[in-house]
Design a protein around this motif. Structure first.
Motif, PDB file in Angstrom:
ATOM      1  N   LEU A 199      -8.562   3.951  -5.771  1.00  0.00           N
ATOM      2  CA  LEU A 199      -7.160   4.105  -5.359  1.00  0.00           C
ATOM      3  C   LEU A 199      -7.048   5.021  -4.147  1.00  0.00           C
ATOM      4  O   LEU A 199      -6.210   4.811  -3.272  1.00  0.00           O
ATOM      5  CB  LEU A 199      -6.335   4.678  -6.523  1.00  0.00           C
ATOM      6  CG  LEU A 199      -5.992   3.710  -7.660  1.00  0.00           C
ATOM      7  CD1 LEU A 199      -5.351   4.467  -8.818  1.00  0.00           C
ATOM      8  CD2 LEU A 199      -5.049   2.617  -7.168  1.00  0.00           C
ATOM      9  N   ARG A 200      -7.896   6.040  -4.091  1.00  0.00           N
ATOM     10  CA  ARG A 200      -7.853   6.969  -2.952  1.00  0.00           C
ATOM     11  C   ARG A 200      -8.162   6.225  -1.649  1.00  0.00           C
ATOM     12  O   ARG A 200      -7.502   6.437  -0.637  1.00  0.00           O
ATOM     13  CB  ARG A 200      -8.825   8.126  -3.168  1.00  0.00           C
ATOM     14  CG  ARG A 200      -8.794   9.182  -2.069  1.00  0.00           C
ATOM     15  CD  ARG A 200      -9.695  10.348  -2.423  1.00  0.00           C
ATOM     16  NE  ARG A 200      -9.146  11.132  -3.509  1.00  0.00           N
ATOM     17  CZ  ARG A 200      -8.305  12.162  -3.345  1.00  0.00           C
ATOM     18  NH1 ARG A 200      -7.928  12.515  -2.127  1.00  0.00           N
ATOM     19  NH2 ARG A 200      -7.875  12.834  -4.384  1.00  0.00           N
ATOM     20  N   GLU A 201      -9.151   5.345  -1.690  1.00  0.00           N
ATOM     21  CA  GLU A 201      -9.485   4.586  -0.489  1.00  0.00           C
ATOM     22  C   GLU A 201      -8.331   3.669  -0.079  1.00  0.00           C
ATOM     23  O   GLU A 201      -8.052   3.494   1.112  1.00  0.00           O
ATOM     24  CB  GLU A 201     -10.758   3.771  -0.721  1.00  0.00           C
ATOM     25  CG  GLU A 201     -12.021   4.616  -0.729  1.00  0.00           C
ATOM     26  CD  GLU A 201     -13.277   3.770  -0.844  1.00  0.00           C
ATOM     27  OE1 GLU A 201     -13.184   2.540  -0.609  1.00  0.00           O
ATOM     28  OE2 GLU A 201     -14.343   4.326  -1.174  1.00  0.00           O
ATOM     29  N   ILE A 202      -7.662   3.070  -1.081  1.00  0.00           N
ATOM     30  CA  ILE A 202      -6.499   2.228  -0.774  1.00  0.00           C
ATOM     31  C   ILE A 202      -5.418   3.047  -0.082  1.00  0.00           C
ATOM     32  O   ILE A 202      -4.848   2.638   0.931  1.00  0.00           O
ATOM     33  CB  ILE A 202      -5.932   1.587  -2.066  1.00  0.00           C
ATOM     34  CG1 ILE A 202      -6.895   0.534  -2.602  1.00  0.00           C
ATOM     35  CG2 ILE A 202      -4.572   0.950  -1.800  1.00  0.00           C
ATOM     36  CD1 ILE A 202      -6.448  -0.111  -3.903  1.00  0.00           C
ATOM     37  N   VAL A 203      -5.135   4.247  -0.636  1.00  0.00           N
ATOM     38  CA  VAL A 203      -4.110   5.119  -0.037  1.00  0.00           C
ATOM     39  C   VAL A 203      -4.485   5.480   1.398  1.00  0.00           C
ATOM     40  O   VAL A 203      -3.644   5.465   2.299  1.00  0.00           O
ATOM     41  CB  VAL A 203      -3.911   6.395  -0.892  1.00  0.00           C
ATOM     42  CG1 VAL A 203      -3.002   7.385  -0.165  1.00  0.00           C
ATOM     43  CG2 VAL A 203      -3.317   6.041  -2.255  1.00  0.00           C
ATOM     44  N   TYR A 204      -5.745   5.809   1.625  1.00  0.00           N
ATOM     45  CA  TYR A 204      -6.199   6.143   2.985  1.00  0.00           C
ATOM     46  C   TYR A 204      -5.957   4.977   3.944  1.00  0.00           C
ATOM     47  O   TYR A 204      -5.497   5.169   5.075  1.00  0.00           O
ATOM     48  CB  TYR A 204      -7.688   6.494   2.977  1.00  0.00           C
ATOM     49  CG  TYR A 204      -7.996   7.878   2.437  1.00  0.00           C
ATOM     50  CD1 TYR A 204      -6.980   8.770   2.119  1.00  0.00           C
ATOM     51  CD2 TYR A 204      -9.313   8.292   2.243  1.00  0.00           C
ATOM     52  CE1 TYR A 204      -7.265  10.039   1.613  1.00  0.00           C
ATOM     53  CE2 TYR A 204      -9.610   9.554   1.745  1.00  0.00           C
ATOM     54  CZ  TYR A 204      -8.575  10.418   1.425  1.00  0.00           C
ATOM     55  OH  TYR A 204      -8.861  11.671   0.937  1.00  0.00           O
ATOM     56  N   HIS A 205      -6.245   3.750   3.501  1.00  0.00           N
ATOM     57  CA  HIS A 205      -6.013   2.569   4.340  1.00  0.00           C
ATOM     58  C   HIS A 205      -4.524   2.407   4.652  1.00  0.00           C
ATOM     59  O   HIS A 205      -4.145   2.063   5.780  1.00  0.00           O
ATOM     60  CB  HIS A 205      -6.526   1.301   3.644  1.00  0.00           C
ATOM     61  CG  HIS A 205      -8.010   1.137   3.703  1.00  0.00           C
ATOM     62  ND1 HIS A 205      -8.721   1.226   4.877  1.00  0.00           N
ATOM     63  CD2 HIS A 205      -8.922   0.881   2.730  1.00  0.00           C
ATOM     64  CE1 HIS A 205     -10.004   1.042   4.622  1.00  0.00           C
ATOM     65  NE2 HIS A 205     -10.160   0.842   3.322  1.00  0.00           N
ATOM     66  N   LEU A 206      -3.685   2.644   3.646  1.00  0.00           N
ATOM     67  CA  LEU A 206      -2.239   2.473   3.826  1.00  0.00           C
ATOM     68  C   LEU A 206      -1.680   3.471   4.829  1.00  0.00           C
ATOM     69  O   LEU A 206      -0.773   3.147   5.607  1.00  0.00           O
ATOM     70  CB  LEU A 206      -1.504   2.611   2.486  1.00  0.00           C
ATOM     71  CG  LEU A 206      -1.903   1.639   1.358  1.00  0.00           C
ATOM     72  CD1 LEU A 206      -0.987   1.816   0.157  1.00  0.00           C
ATOM     73  CD2 LEU A 206      -1.878   0.201   1.832  1.00  0.00           C
ATOM     74  N   THR A 207      -2.197   4.699   4.829  1.00  0.00           N
ATOM     75  CA  THR A 207      -1.661   5.725   5.738  1.00  0.00           C
ATOM     76  C   THR A 207      -2.002   5.436   7.195  1.00  0.00           C
ATOM     77  O   THR A 207      -1.342   5.945   8.098  1.00  0.00           O
ATOM     78  CB  THR A 207      -2.199   7.127   5.370  1.00  0.00           C
ATOM     79  OG1 THR A 207      -3.620   7.123   5.493  1.00  0.00           O
ATOM     80  CG2 THR A 207      -1.803   7.520   3.967  1.00  0.00           C
ATOM     81  N   ASP A 208      -3.009   4.606   7.443  1.00  0.00           N
ATOM     82  CA  ASP A 208      -3.424   4.324   8.819  1.00  0.00           C
ATOM     83  C   ASP A 208      -2.319   3.683   9.653  1.00  0.00           C
ATOM     84  O   ASP A 208      -2.341   3.776  10.890  1.00  0.00           O
ATOM     85  CB  ASP A 208      -4.664   3.420   8.829  1.00  0.00           C
ATOM     86  CG  ASP A 208      -5.919   4.172   8.383  1.00  0.00           C
ATOM     87  OD1 ASP A 208      -5.918   5.421   8.457  1.00  0.00           O
ATOM     88  OD2 ASP A 208      -6.886   3.516   7.952  1.00  0.00           O
ATOM     89  N   VAL A 209      -1.339   3.036   8.995  1.00  0.00           N
ATOM     90  CA  VAL A 209      -0.272   2.358   9.760  1.00  0.00           C
ATOM     91  C   VAL A 209       0.639   3.366  10.460  1.00  0.00           C
ATOM     92  O   VAL A 209       1.433   2.982  11.322  1.00  0.00           O
ATOM     93  CB  VAL A 209       0.578   1.443   8.844  1.00  0.00           C
ATOM     94  CG1 VAL A 209      -0.281   0.391   8.175  1.00  0.00           C
ATOM     95  CG2 VAL A 209       1.364   2.243   7.803  1.00  0.00           C
ATOM     96  N   PHE A 210       0.567   4.653  10.089  1.00  0.00           N
ATOM     97  CA  PHE A 210       1.434   5.666  10.686  1.00  0.00           C
ATOM     98  C   PHE A 210       0.801   6.357  11.899  1.00  0.00           C
ATOM     99  O   PHE A 210       1.340   7.341  12.404  1.00  0.00           O
ATOM    100  CB  PHE A 210       1.832   6.710   9.633  1.00  0.00           C
ATOM    101  CG  PHE A 210       2.770   6.173   8.596  1.00  0.00           C
ATOM    102  CD1 PHE A 210       4.142   6.170   8.813  1.00  0.00           C
ATOM    103  CD2 PHE A 210       2.286   5.639   7.413  1.00  0.00           C
ATOM    104  CE1 PHE A 210       5.016   5.657   7.872  1.00  0.00           C
ATOM    105  CE2 PHE A 210       3.142   5.122   6.459  1.00  0.00           C
ATOM    106  CZ  PHE A 210       4.513   5.124   6.692  1.00  0.00           C
ATOM    107  N   GLY A 211      -0.338   5.844  12.364  1.00  0.00           N
ATOM    108  CA  GLY A 211      -0.964   6.426  13.550  1.00  0.00           C
ATOM    109  C   GLY A 211      -1.915   7.550  13.183  1.00  0.00           C
ATOM    110  O   GLY A 211      -1.791   8.165  12.114  1.00  0.00           O
TER     111      GLY A 211
END
Length: 668
Positions: free
Chosen positions: A290-302
Motif C-alpha cells: 500500500l505504501r508503494e501505491i500511495v507513493y505512486h499516487l502522490t507523483d501526480v502533484f509534481g
C-alpha cells in the motif's frame, strides 16, 4: 404490537388529535376508500385494550381515541418505534418497496406489495419502473409478468453488490422485524466492543443490516454459492467465522463457506477507524504494498509537493488506512456513498482534478475502475494534507463570513455566535440582509452562511440548518481552512478623515444604546399589536415616530417570525427612520410568561432598533445580539429580570467592541 403500516397512520392521526375525526376526513388524509378504512379499523380494539385505550365511535361525528393521558403517551412512544411511513411519500414508499424486494426473493404478485404499502397496484407498477435503473447498476434484471408477479434475476455476485449498495445508500433503514434485530444484537453482544475497535460506527450499523438480510434469506432456503476468490485465512476471515458461528447458534441455521466468504468480503470492504501495521493488501492472489501505491499516487502533484507528501507520515498512514478497505470495494465492484463529493469538488477543484489522475494510476494497479465517489475520498486525503503542509509555511488570515437567515436577525445572530464559539478568532462574522447582496464583493466577505437558498454570483454560499448540526460545521471548517491560507483581495486604505468619522459613528451608537437601555414590564396577556404599540411609545420621540416604529416592526414580523420558542424569547428588531441611532430595551411579562399563544410562552422580549440609513458593515448592537446567545448566563439573566447584571454585560460587550474596532481601524 401488530399493526399494518396503514393502521399505524390511522392511529397516529387519532392519538395526536384532541377532537373527533370523521371517517371521511380519515379516508381523505390517507387517500383510501371508506371501505378500506373500515377494513383497517377491524381488530384495532383488541390491540388497544393492552394499553387501556379504545376507539370511541360517536354517531354522525366520527372517531376519537379514548383513555387516560399516561396510557396515550405510552402508546404514542410505542407507535413511534414502529417502522411507519406516509404511503403518499414516493421516495419513502419506494425505499420500503426496495427493501421488501431484497427480502422477498421469491416471486410475489404486485397485489402483495400494494397491500403491504397501502397503495394501489398501479402505483406499485409505476414504482417498479422508477426502481429499474437502481437494479440495473447492480446488474440485476427485475422481471414483471402479468399473472406471474415480480422477481429478480441475478448472478450471486450481483446480488451481493445489490445488498452492499442498499446498505450504503440507506444505512439507517431497517428491513426486518425488531425481534430479529434484537436477537442479532444479543448474539453479537460480546463481539461488539471488538468490532467497534476496528470499524467505524457506520460500518457496524451496515454489518447489522447485512446480517439481518442474510439470516432471513438462509431461513427461507436461499443459500449463496461459493464466492469467487476462494478462502483467505486472515484476521478478518477469523472474525467472519466467529460471527457465522454465533448466527448458527442463535437462529438454528447453517452458514456455508460461501456465506462466510461473503461476510469476509463485506468486512474487508468496511471503513476502519484504526490503522493497521500490515502495509500489504492482497490483489488477485498477489500481495501489493500500500505504501508503494500511495507513493505512486502522490507523483501526480509534481516533484516538490510529492516529496513533502511522501515524508508526511500522518498523511501516508491515513491514506493507507483508507485504501485497505477501498481496494476490496473496487476489486468486488462494491459501491460507496460519498455525500461530500460536490463539496470536495467545489472546495478543492485543483486537488480533485489531480486526484482524478491518481485514480487512473490506482485503477491500472488494480486492473479495475475507480468510481467518482472513491476519487472524491482520495481528494479529501490529498486536500487535507496539502492544507496542513501549507500551514507550516504561510501565516493564516482571518476569514470573513457573512450570515443570513430567513427568520431574521435573531437566528442570524444565533448562527453567528455559534460560528464564533466554534472557530474563535479564525473568523469574523457580519450579519447580512437580502438588500446588501448586490453590493457585496470578495473584498468584504469570503463566503456566506445562510439558512435558506441564496443566489449570489459574486460570493460563494453555504446553506445550513438554522440550528446548525455537526456536518454544517465540518463543511464550513473546510471552507475556512482553504481560504485562510489565501491572500485577501487588497483594499485601499482609508484616509485619516474617514478613520475619524468611523470612530465617531461607533462612539455615537454606543452612547445611544447605553443612554436608553432599560427593562420594561408589559401585560402578560397582551397581543403582538399591543406590544409593538408599547415599544413605539417607549422609544418614539413623537407620535409619528411611535407609529413608524410599530409599522416597521409589524412589516419585519410579516417577513418571518422573530419568536424563538427554543430559547423562550422574542427577538424583535427592525430598521427604521424613527430612531437616529441604535436603541435597545427589554420587555418582561407581569408574570412568568407572555400568555398570548403567538409568543409560545416566551419569558422575555429583546427589542433592537437600527437607523435605516446606517450602512456600516459592523454595528455595536449586533455585537450585543451575538453575545446574548454566546455568553454564559446572558440570556438567562435577561429572562430572570437581572437588570443590573444585564446592564454590566452590555457595557462590557460595547467596551470590547469599541476597543477592537478602533485597533483594527488603525492597523489597516
Amino acid at each position: 404490537m401488530n399493526f399494518t403500516p396503514r393502521q399505524v397512520q390511522i392511529l397516529f392521526l387519532l392519538i395526536k388529535s384532541s377532537r373527533t375525526i370523521s371517517k371521511e376526513e380519515l379516508s381523505e388524509n390517507l387517500q383510501i376508500s371508506k371501505r378500506t378504512l373500515f377494513r383497517e379499523l377491524k381488530g384495532l380494539d383488541k390491540e388497544l385494550e393492552k394499553y387501556s385505550l379504545y376507539l370511541d365511535t360517536q354517531s354522525k361525528k366520527g372517531l376519537i381515541l379514548s383513555g387516560e393521558k399516561e396510557n396515550k403517551e405510552e402508546f404514542l412512544s410505542c407507535l413511534e418505534k414502529l417502522q411507519s411511513f406516509e404511503p403518499r411519500n414516493r421516495k419513502e414508499r419506494q425505499k420500503k418497496l426496495l427493501g421488501m424486494l431484497i427480502q422477498n426473493q421469491d416471486v410475489q404478485k404486485t397485489f402483495y406489495y400494494a397491500q403491504q404499502l397501502g397503495v394501489s397496484e398501479a402505483t406499485i407498477n409505476h414504482d417498479l419502473e422508477d426502481l429499474q435503473p437502481w437494479f440495473d447498476k447492480s446488474g440485476i434484471h427485475l422481471v414483471k409478468r402479468t399473472g406471474y408477479g415480480v422477481a429478480m434475476e441475478y448472478e450471486e455476485a450481483d446480488f451481493r453488490r445489490l445488498i452492499m449498495t442498499y446498505i450504503q445508500e440507506y444505512p439507517e433503514e431497517k428491513i426486518q422485524d425488531s425481534t430479529l434485530e434484537e436477537t442479532l444484537k444479543v448474539s453479537l453482544a460480546d463481539l461488539s466492543e471488538k468490532l467497534m475497535e476496528q470499524f467505524t460506527v457506520e460500518s457496524v450499523k451496515g454489518l447489522l443490516v447485512f446480517l439481518e438480510i442474510a439470516v432471513d434469506r438462509i431461513k427461507n432456503g436461499h443459500h449463496l454459492k461459493e464466492c469467487a476468490g476462494g478462502q483467505c485465512e486472515d484476521e478478518i476471515f477469523r472474525i467472519a467465522g466467529e460471527i457465522a458461528e454465533r448466527l448458527e447458534t442463535s437462529f438454528s441455521i447453517t452458514c456455508s463457506l460461501a456465506e462466510r466468504q461473503a461476510l469476509h468480503i463485506f468486512l474487508k470492504s468496511a471503513k476502519r477507524q484504526l490503522s493497521s501495521s500490515d502495509e500489504y493488501v492482497e490483489v488477485r492472489g498477489e500481495n501489493i504494498s500500500l505504501r508503494e501505491i500511495v507513493y505512486h499516487l502522490t507523483d501526480v502533484f509534481g516533484p516538490e509537493l510529492s516529496f513533502e507528501l511522501k515524508t508526511d507520515e500522518v498523511f501516508i498512514d491515513g491514506l493507507m488506512t483508507h485504501l485497505r478497505p477501498a481496494v476490496t470495494r473496487m476489486l468486488h465492484g462494491i459501491p460507496v456513498q460519498n455525500t461530500l463529493l460536490k463539496e470536495v469538488q467545489t472546495i478543492y477543484p485543483d486537488v480533485y482534478e489531480r486526484s482524478g489522475e491518481a485514480a487512473k494510476i490506482l485503477g491500472e494497479c488494480l486492473n479495475c475502475e475507480v468510481s467518482e465517489e472513491e476519487t472524491g475520498y482520495l481528494a479529501m486525503h490529498f486536500g487535507g494534507a496539502i492544507v496542513r503542509l501549507r500551514e507550516k509555511n504561510r501565516k493564516k488570515r482571518r476569514v470573513d463570513i457573512g450570515v443570513m437567515c430567513a427568520s431574521g436577525i435573531g437566528i442570524s445572530n444565533l448562527i453567528a455566535s455559534r460560528l464564533l464559539q466554534y472557530f474563535g478568532n479564525r473568523i469574523h462574522t457580519k450579519i447580512l440582509t437580502i438588500r446588501e447582496l448586490p453590493k457585496l464583493s470578495k473584498r468584504e466577505i469570503d463566503f456566506i452562511v445562510s439558512s435558506f437558498d441564496v443566489k449570489s454570483d459574486k460570493v460563494p454560499v453555504i446553506q445550513v440548518e438554522p440550528f446548525m448540526k455537526k456536518h454544517d460545521f465540518e463543511l464550513i471548517d473546510r471552507y475556512v481552512e482553504s481560504l485562510a491560507v489565501r491572500e485577501k483581495v487588497a483594499e485601499s486604505k482609508e484616509s485619516r478623515g474617514t478613520v475619524i468619522h468611523t470612530i465617531l459613528q461607533i462612539t455615537k451608537e454606543v452612547d445611544s444604546i447605553l443612554a436608553d437601555f432599560r427593562f420594561f414590564r408589559a401585560d402578560k396577556g397582551c397581543s403582538f399589536d399591543a406590544i409593538i404599540s408599547q415599544i413605539g411609545e417607549i422609544l418614539g420621540r413623537t407620535e409619528s415616530d411611535q407609529l413608524e416604529i410599530a409599522k416597521d416592526l409589524r412589516e419585519r414580523e410579516a417577513l418571518s417570525t422573530q419568536v424563538i420558542p427554543e430559547y423562550e424569547i422574542v427577538f424583535l428588531h427592525c430598521r427604521t427612520d424613527a430612531v437616529a441611532d441604535s436603541k435597545m430595551i427589554i420587555l418582561l411579562p407581569e408574570g412568568n410568561r407572555f400568555e398570548d399563544p403567538y409568543f409560545f410562552g416566551a419569558q422575555a422580549m429583546v427589542v433592537m432598533l437600527i437607523n435605516k440609513k446606517d450602512e456600516r458593515e459592523t454595528l455595536a448592537i449586533s455585537a450585543i445580539s451575538n453575545a446574548v446567545f454566546s455568553e454564559d448566563d446572558f440570556l438567562e439573566d435577561i429572562k430572570s429580570g437581572e437588570e443590573k447584571r444585564v446592564q454590566q454585560q452590555i457595557e462590557k460587550v460595547l467596551d470590547n467592541f469599541l476597543q477592537k474596532n478602533v485597533n483594527e481601524i488603525y492597523e489597516q
